[in-house]
Design an enzyme around this catalytic site. Structure first.
Site: not given
Ligand code: BV8
Ligand code: ZN
Length: 278
Positions: A133, A188
């Site tokens: 990402h 640019c």
């Molecule tokens: C795509 C950068 C094709 C940003 C991120 C409707 C409309 C549009 C899109 C969609 C839609 N429905 C579905 C989609 C697809 C969408 C998607 O999946 N949405 C989800 C919410 C349903 N995906 C996309 O849009 C992707 N592109 O599909 O392209 C497309 C194109 C157009 C239309 C449709 C499809 C792009 C996704 C990338 C988004 N960018 N990050 C930024 O950082 O600012 S995502 C962001 O959240 C993170 O990068 C990460 O990937 C994601 C999930 O987060 P996690 O890393 O899992 O973290 P989270 O907090 O959720 O969980 C933490 C975990 O750790 C927990 O389980 C917890 O229990 C655990 N934990 C906590 N502490 C500990 C621990 N474990 C161990 N030890 C600890 N100490």
């Molecule tokens: Zn430029």
């Protein structure tokens, strides 16, 4: 269902069984999420940390938000850069970097596919990293004819955000920054944006191709600190399990995200990962 429960029980915290599999693996893929950086003090997305001022971070990580209010989105990312650049890698990052070195000496391969944009795996010494990402320290020019990608660790990223680095208070009434004071392209002079894949945006096709290839060829997959709700990253570990390959999940949750995962290590990965890779 007692049988499934029996199966699930056998999988949990079986460090010995895991180490047997680990020692035999030649091509290991590690998928990491925000949980691997939680112990470095970086808020996860879905925990309480998923907020900035009174916005849900996922609402700001979209092209629409940047289009309508680039200053607000840049202030959010300037804050995220400040948090990431001031953080240190933790024992989970370090355990992965150490283990990658060990694999290299033994002619084995280990690749990290990270969803995180904080750059901490690299700072911990890992080398084989795919950033699904993007990264907070990179920017890309919004001018379609330019698209220059730059890297910098300036904190704040521009004068206009001076003194607003770690501002995460709800109602600070500082004026929103003017568009002309936002970060500009060195080549640019157009407005640049964070080199981050926002929700609704496609991942880089080369990054996707390499990730798919690893999912199809690895003989062990570790999935660490991710809620597995965001696609396409959420599909990778289940696809490895579908090939009959072992998947080991490291998460603070008690139960595996998928019944098909061979191992589940509940607890903080800063503790469980060094123990499992030790
Ligand atoms: C795509 C950068 C094709 C940003 C991120 C409707 C409309 C549009 C899109 C969609 C839609 N429905 C579905 C989609 C697809 C969408 C998607 O999946 N949405 C989800 C919410 C349903 N995906 C996309 O849009 C992707 N592109 O599909 O392209 C497309 C194109 C157009 C239309 C449709 C499809 C792009 C996704 C990338 C988004 N960018 N990050 C930024 O950082 O600012 S995502 C962001 O959240 C993170 O990068 C990460 O990937 C994601 C999930 O987060 P996690 O890393 O899992 O973290 P989270 O907090 O959720 O969980 C933490 C975990 O750790 C927990 O389980 C917890 O229990 C655990 N934990 C906590 N502490 C500990 C621990 N474990 C161990 N030890 C600890 N100490
Ligand atoms: Zn430029």
């Amino acid at each position: 269902v007692p049988f499934l429960h029996e199966m699930a029980k056998r999988k949990i915290s079986d460090f010995e069984g895991f180490q047997k599999v680990l020692n035999g693996a030649k091509n290991i893929t590690v998928l990491t999420g925000a949980g691997v950086s939680a112990e470095s003090g970086i808020p996860t997305f879905r925990g309480e940390g998923g907020w900035w001022k009174n916005y849900r971070s996922a609402d700001l990580a979209t092209p629409q938000a940047f289009q309508s209010n680039p200053a607000l989105v840049w202030e959010f990312y300037n804050y995220r850069r400040h948090v990431a650049f001031s953080a240190q890698p933790n024992n989970a990052h370090r355990a992965l970097a150490e283990f990658e070195k060990k694999c290299k000496q033994e002619g084995r391969k280990l690749t990290i596919i990270t969803q995180n944009v904080d750059g901490l795996h690299k700072r911990a010494g890992s080398e084989n990293i795919i950033e699904l990402h993007g990264a907070l320290h990179k920017t890309i020019c919004t001018n379609r004819k330019c698209r220059f990608i730059d890297e910098n660790y300036d904190d704040p990223i521009c004068e206009a955000f001076n003194g607003r680095g770690d501002v995460n208070v709800q109602d600070d009434n500082s004026p929103v920054v003017m568009k002309e004071d936002l970060p500009k392209c060195k080549k640019c002079n157009s407005l640049v944006r964070p080199y981050i894949v926002w929700f609704g945006e496609n991942l880089d096709h080369e990054v996707l191709r390499k990730s798919r290839e690893l999912v199809e060829t690895c003989d062990l997959c570790l999935v660490v600190g991710t809620s597995s709700v965001v696609y396409p990253a959420a599909m990778f570990a289940p696809l490895v399990a579908q090939r009959g390959m072992p998947v080991a999940e490291f998460n603070i949750t008690d139960e595996p995200a998928e019944q098909s995962f061979a191992f589940h290590f509940p607890g903080k990965c800063g503790t469980t990962l060094p123990k499992a890779l030790g």
